[in-house]
Design an enzyme around this catalytic site. Structure first.
Site, PDB file in Angstrom:
ATOM      1  N   GLY A 115       0.824  -1.213   0.000  1.00  0.00           N
ATOM      2  CA  GLY A 115       0.000   0.000   0.000  1.00  0.00           C
ATOM      3  C   GLY A 115       0.852   1.255   0.000  1.00  0.00           C
TER       4      GLY A 115
ATOM      5  NE  ARG B  68      -5.749  10.407  11.469  1.00  0.00           N
ATOM      6  CZ  ARG B  68      -5.700  11.737  11.630  1.00  0.00           C
ATOM      7  NH1 ARG B  68      -6.563  12.340  12.425  1.00  0.00           N
ATOM      8  NH2 ARG B  68      -4.792  12.450  10.996  1.00  0.00           N
TER       9      ARG B  68
ATOM     10  CG  ASN C 240      -5.374   6.344  11.244  1.00  0.00           C
ATOM     11  OD1 ASN C 240      -5.031   6.669  12.376  1.00  0.00           O
ATOM     12  ND2 ASN C 240      -4.821   6.827  10.149  1.00  0.00           N
TER      13      ASN C 240
ATOM     14  CG  ASP D 210      -0.542  13.925  14.707  1.00  0.00           C
ATOM     15  OD1 ASP D 210      -1.010  13.884  13.556  1.00  0.00           O
ATOM     16  OD2 ASP D 210      -0.921  13.158  15.620  1.00  0.00           O
TER      17      ASP D 210
ATOM     18  NE  ARG E 119      -0.134  15.378   8.150  1.00  0.00           N
ATOM     19  CZ  ARG E 119      -0.832  14.245   8.162  1.00  0.00           C
ATOM     20  NH1 ARG E 119      -1.520  13.900   9.233  1.00  0.00           N
ATOM     21  NH2 ARG E 119      -0.864  13.467   7.102  1.00  0.00           N
TER      22      ARG E 119
ATOM     23  CG  HIS F 278      -3.203  10.005  14.618  1.00  0.00           C
ATOM     24  ND1 HIS F 278      -2.545  11.162  14.295  1.00  0.00           N
ATOM     25  CD2 HIS F 278      -3.315   9.312  13.459  1.00  0.00           C
ATOM     26  CE1 HIS F 278      -2.278  11.169  13.010  1.00  0.00           C
ATOM     27  NE2 HIS F 278      -2.739  10.068  12.465  1.00  0.00           N
TER      28      HIS F 278
HETATM   29  N1  APR Z   1      -3.278  -8.486   5.424  1.00  0.00           N
HETATM   30  C1  APR Z   1      -2.259  -7.908   4.740  1.00  0.00           C
HETATM   31  N2  APR Z   1      -2.403  -6.791   4.031  1.00  0.00           N
HETATM   32  C2  APR Z   1      -3.615  -6.242   3.970  1.00  0.00           C
HETATM   33  C3  APR Z   1      -4.733  -6.787   4.643  1.00  0.00           C
HETATM   34  C4  APR Z   1      -4.523  -7.971   5.406  1.00  0.00           C
HETATM   35  N3  APR Z   1      -5.510  -8.552   6.072  1.00  0.00           N
HETATM   36  N4  APR Z   1      -5.806  -6.007   4.395  1.00  0.00           N
HETATM   37  C5  APR Z   1      -5.397  -5.012   3.604  1.00  0.00           C
HETATM   38  N5  APR Z   1      -4.078  -5.144   3.336  1.00  0.00           N
HETATM   39  C6  APR Z   1      -3.223  -4.280   2.501  1.00  0.00           C
HETATM   40  C7  APR Z   1      -3.869  -3.857   1.185  1.00  0.00           C
HETATM   41  O1  APR Z   1      -3.765  -4.879   0.217  1.00  0.00           O
HETATM   42  C8  APR Z   1      -3.057  -2.617   0.833  1.00  0.00           C
HETATM   43  O2  APR Z   1      -1.942  -2.924   0.018  1.00  0.00           O
HETATM   44  O3  APR Z   1      -2.982  -3.055   3.175  1.00  0.00           O
HETATM   45  C9  APR Z   1      -2.578  -2.099   2.202  1.00  0.00           C
HETATM   46  C10 APR Z   1      -3.166  -0.745   2.572  1.00  0.00           C
HETATM   47  O4  APR Z   1      -2.664   0.184   1.662  1.00  0.00           O
HETATM   48  P1  APR Z   1      -3.509   1.411   1.099  1.00  0.00           P
HETATM   49  O5  APR Z   1      -4.871   0.957   0.764  1.00  0.00           O
HETATM   50  O6  APR Z   1      -2.675   2.084   0.062  1.00  0.00           O
HETATM   51  O7  APR Z   1      -3.642   2.354   2.396  1.00  0.00           O
HETATM   52  P2  APR Z   1      -2.563   3.364   2.983  1.00  0.00           P
HETATM   53  O8  APR Z   1      -2.811   4.717   2.458  1.00  0.00           O
HETATM   54  O9  APR Z   1      -1.208   2.778   2.851  1.00  0.00           O
HETATM   55  O10 APR Z   1      -2.996   3.380   4.515  1.00  0.00           O
HETATM   56  C11 APR Z   1      -2.857   2.258   5.350  1.00  0.00           C
HETATM   57  O11 APR Z   1      -2.367   3.534   7.318  1.00  0.00           O
HETATM   58  O12 APR Z   1      -2.386   5.829   7.536  1.00  0.00           O
HETATM   59  C12 APR Z   1      -3.081   4.654   7.771  1.00  0.00           C
HETATM   60  O13 APR Z   1      -5.401   5.355   7.709  1.00  0.00           O
HETATM   61  C13 APR Z   1      -4.393   4.656   7.024  1.00  0.00           C
HETATM   62  O14 APR Z   1      -5.313   2.704   8.052  1.00  0.00           O
HETATM   63  C14 APR Z   1      -4.670   3.184   6.877  1.00  0.00           C
HETATM   64  C15 APR Z   1      -3.266   2.577   6.752  1.00  0.00           C
END
Ligand code: APR
Length: 308
Positions: free
Chosen positions: A12, A89, A121, A149, A152, A176
């Protein structure tokens, strides 16, 4: 390298940014794990191919197999649904709690001695879920929120005063979320409290912008931020791996500190090889203490909802 960091959710936005920062800084080998296992493998390969240019010998691998995480010094959890415009969040609570259940089980199985850095979050509630589910000591579950935070707030202060971001320390306490507590009295520019440099109105505007800093990015980008969160995690990882004993604001399980019991809330801590090595307690004014209590109550509402 002899140090290893696993990033769960590493395919992600935030996770990949964390993995890349660790690799470029040559802090550790990196294992990128994600349910999007092919993408995790591909991103790890792409990042490894940048190493000859970056001058780093960090090894990177990626996929969906938690066995690869075995022996990790640190496991970062960025798996989870990010915010979309208009969401808070807290709206992510139930869905991300389920993800914490799945990943924590795997961490306990494969990395029983690791330090866990939750990032998903709503941050403080997710930390508490991981702490309860893992049974790890509180020194080894350290949430990333305050570093972001305060970064920022530092950025906003640097813009306002037209000085180097490096001259600025900013102090943010609490959960947060919208109730976070920026502390102007302890925020300084080259050691000078900002209360001596800016009017009350400007300080309030900067504190308000800090508290809604995540929402501001989410609205502009269409999903939640990743560069500053990724850098913030990397700073915590570096501090722990190099045993630097930096004092950073992190979400930790309080047991009476600041009058808060059995709850993850952001406070300044000394980070080192053992994880949280000290919780730094500072004197608060009545107003600051009340704001912190309000912030803690907002976290508790969420932990009660998921029963952790
Ligand atoms: N096991 C492993 N990976 C997972 C699972 C799981 N059960 N569920 C989701 N994922 C992976 C997704 O496939 C994705 O690649 O978690 C990743 C999340 O990435 P994004 O959707 O790009 O989200 P991102 O912006 O990275 O944020 C992730 O961090 O800042 C916090 O609020 C935000 O909770 C969120 C987290």
């Amino acid at each position: 390298m002899n140090r290893k960091v696993t990033v769960i959710g590493g395919a992600g936005n935030v996770g990949a940014t964390v993995a890349r920062a660790i690799a470029v800084k040559e802090l550790a080998d990196v294992v990128v794990i994600d349910i999007a296992d092919q993408k995790a493998g591909g991103l790890a390969l792409d990042m490894y191919q940048a190493n000859p240019i970056e001058g780093s010998d960090a090894r990177l691998i990626g996929g969906g197999d938690y066995a690869d995480a075995a022996g990790s010094d640190i496991v970062v959890i960025t798996s989870g649904v990010p915010r979309k415009p208009g969401m808070s969040r807290d709206d992510l609570l139930q869905v991300n709690y389920k993800i914490m259940q799945q990943v924590t089980e795997q961490i306990v199985k494969h990395c029983p001695n690791a330090i866990i850095v939750p990032v998903a979050n709503p941050l403080d509630a997710m930390c508490q879920a991981v702490y309860r589910l893992s049974g790890f000591p509180r020194e080894r579950v350290i949430g990333m929120a305050g570093v972001l935070d305060s970064a920022r707030m530092r950025a906003f202060l640097a813009m306002e005063l037209n000085v180097s971001v490096e001259n600025i320390h900013a102090f943010v306490l609490g959960g947060h979320g919208d109730t976070m507590v920026p502390l102007p009295r302890y925020s300084t520019v080259a050691g000078i409290p900002i209360t001596k440099l800016l009017s009350e109105e400007r300080i309030k505007a900067i504190c308000d912008r800090t508290a809604s800093g995540g929402a501001e990015i989410t609205k502009l980008v269409g999903t939640s931020a990743w560069y500053a969160p990724g850098s913030a995690v990397a700073e915590m990882v570096e501090t722990i791996l190099k045993d630097k004993k930096k004092i950073l604001p992190c979400s930790v399980f309080l047991q009476g500190e600041y009058g808060i019991h059995d709850l993850f809330v952001g406070v300044p801590v000394k980070l080192g090889a053992r994880g949280v090595e000290q919780i730094i307690q500072i004197e608060l004014t009545q107003d600051e203490q009340a704001a912190l209590a309000k912030s803690a109550a907002a976290v508790k509402e969420l932990t009660d909802l998921i029963g952790v």
